[in-house]
Design an enzyme around this catalytic site. Structure first.
Site, PDB file in Angstrom:
ATOM      1  N   HIS A 114     -10.358  -5.240  -3.440  1.00  0.00           N
ATOM      2  CA  HIS A 114      -9.031  -5.590  -2.905  1.00  0.00           C
ATOM      3  C   HIS A 114      -9.167  -5.954  -1.438  1.00  0.00           C
ATOM      4  O   HIS A 114     -10.009  -5.422  -0.716  1.00  0.00           O
ATOM      5  CB  HIS A 114      -8.045  -4.422  -3.079  1.00  0.00           C
ATOM      6  CG  HIS A 114      -8.567  -3.130  -2.558  1.00  0.00           C
ATOM      7  ND1 HIS A 114      -9.470  -2.372  -3.257  1.00  0.00           N
ATOM      8  CD2 HIS A 114      -8.325  -2.467  -1.407  1.00  0.00           C
ATOM      9  CE1 HIS A 114      -9.762  -1.289  -2.567  1.00  0.00           C
ATOM     10  NE2 HIS A 114      -9.091  -1.321  -1.422  1.00  0.00           N
TER      11      HIS A 114
ATOM     12  N   ASP B 158       0.851  -1.192   0.000  1.00  0.00           N
ATOM     13  CA  ASP B 158       0.000   0.000   0.000  1.00  0.00           C
ATOM     14  C   ASP B 158       0.892   1.250   0.000  1.00  0.00           C
ATOM     15  O   ASP B 158       1.883   1.317   0.722  1.00  0.00           O
ATOM     16  CB  ASP B 158      -0.911  -0.001   1.228  1.00  0.00           C
ATOM     17  CG  ASP B 158      -2.062   0.978   1.096  1.00  0.00           C
ATOM     18  OD1 ASP B 158      -3.219   0.534   1.009  1.00  0.00           O
ATOM     19  OD2 ASP B 158      -1.793   2.195   1.058  1.00  0.00           O
TER      20      ASP B 158
HETATM   21  P1  5GP Z   1      -9.696   1.316   0.112  1.00  0.00           P
HETATM   22  O1  5GP Z   1      -9.942   2.515   0.980  1.00  0.00           O
HETATM   23  O2  5GP Z   1     -10.264   1.511  -1.268  1.00  0.00           O
HETATM   24  O3  5GP Z   1     -10.154   0.018   0.762  1.00  0.00           O
HETATM   25  O4  5GP Z   1      -8.141   1.161   0.003  1.00  0.00           O
HETATM   26  C1  5GP Z   1      -7.404   1.635  -1.086  1.00  0.00           C
HETATM   27  C2  5GP Z   1      -5.960   1.591  -0.691  1.00  0.00           C
HETATM   28  O5  5GP Z   1      -5.190   1.758  -1.861  1.00  0.00           O
HETATM   29  C3  5GP Z   1      -5.552   2.696   0.269  1.00  0.00           C
HETATM   30  O6  5GP Z   1      -5.032   2.118   1.458  1.00  0.00           O
HETATM   31  C4  5GP Z   1      -4.512   3.507  -0.498  1.00  0.00           C
HETATM   32  O7  5GP Z   1      -3.455   3.939   0.300  1.00  0.00           O
HETATM   33  C5  5GP Z   1      -4.058   2.525  -1.572  1.00  0.00           C
HETATM   34  N1  5GP Z   1      -3.654   3.143  -2.826  1.00  0.00           N
HETATM   35  C6  5GP Z   1      -4.320   4.103  -3.508  1.00  0.00           C
HETATM   36  N2  5GP Z   1      -3.660   4.416  -4.639  1.00  0.00           N
HETATM   37  C7  5GP Z   1      -2.562   3.624  -4.672  1.00  0.00           C
HETATM   38  C8  5GP Z   1      -1.483   3.498  -5.596  1.00  0.00           C
HETATM   39  O8  5GP Z   1      -1.387   4.159  -6.634  1.00  0.00           O
HETATM   40  N3  5GP Z   1      -0.513   2.575  -5.305  1.00  0.00           N
HETATM   41  C9  5GP Z   1      -0.589   1.813  -4.163  1.00  0.00           C
HETATM   42  N4  5GP Z   1       0.415   0.940  -3.980  1.00  0.00           N
HETATM   43  N5  5GP Z   1      -1.585   1.909  -3.275  1.00  0.00           N
HETATM   44  C10 5GP Z   1      -2.556   2.808  -3.525  1.00  0.00           C
END
Ligand code: 5GP
Length: 105
Positions: free
Chosen positions: A98, A29
Site C-alpha cells: 500500500h 487510514d
Molecule cells: P504500514 O505500517 O503497514 O505501512 O501501514 C499500515 C497502515 O494501515 C497503518 O497506518 C494503519 O493505521 C492502517 N490500518 C491498519 N488496519 C487498518 C484497518 O483495519 N482499516 C484502516 N482503514 N486502516 C488500517
C-alpha cells in the site's frame, strides 16, 4: 492468509472508502498520522515491494495516477507526501502492499 485490506476490499470489514477502480482501492487510514492520511491499495494481494513481478508494472503505475487523482479531488495537489514502508524492519505492519498519502493541508 487473507490480509486485512483484502477483507476491506471484499467488504467483509468496514472502512471509509475514498475512491475505487477495477484494480485499486483508496481508504482513510484508521489511525491517521496527518490531517489527511489515505492508503492506496492494489486489490491484488502483493506482500511488499520486494514481491513485485514484471506483470505488476501497470498496476504500480496506476497507483501513482490514483494518487494524482485523489490529491486533485481533495485540492492538495501541491501539499502531500507519498511513501511505502517495506518489510517489518522498514515499518510495514500490514503485509499487503500500500502507498501512504499524507497531507496536513
Ligand atoms: P504500514 O505500517 O503497514 O505501512 O501501514 C499500515 C497502515 O494501515 C497503518 O497506518 C494503519 O493505521 C492502517 N490500518 C491498519 N488496519 C487498518 C484497518 O483495519 N482499516 C484502516 N482503514 N486502516 C488500517
Amino acid at each position: 492468509m487473507t490480509s486485512i485490506f483484502t477483507k476491506i476490499i471484499n467488504r467483509e470489514i468496514p472502512s471509509e472508502i475514498v475512491y475505487e477502480t477495477n484494480d485499486i482501492i483508496v481508504i482513510k487510514d484508521i489511525n491517521p498520522k496527518a490531517k489527511i492520511h489515505l492508503l492506496i491499495i492494489p486489490k491484488k494481494e502483493i506482500e511488499t515491494i520486494d514481491h513485485l513481478e514484471e506483470d505488476d508494472r501497470d498496476l504500480i503505475a496506476n497507483m501513482f495516477f490514483v494518487a494524482k487523482k485523489v490529491s486533485s479531488d481533495l485540492w492538495i495537489t501541491w501539499w502531500y507526501k507519498l511513501h511505502f514502508n517495506v518489510w517489518k524492519a522498514g515499518w510495514q505492519e500490514v503485509m499487503h502492499l500500500h502507498l501512504h498519502l499524507l497531507s496536513n493541508m
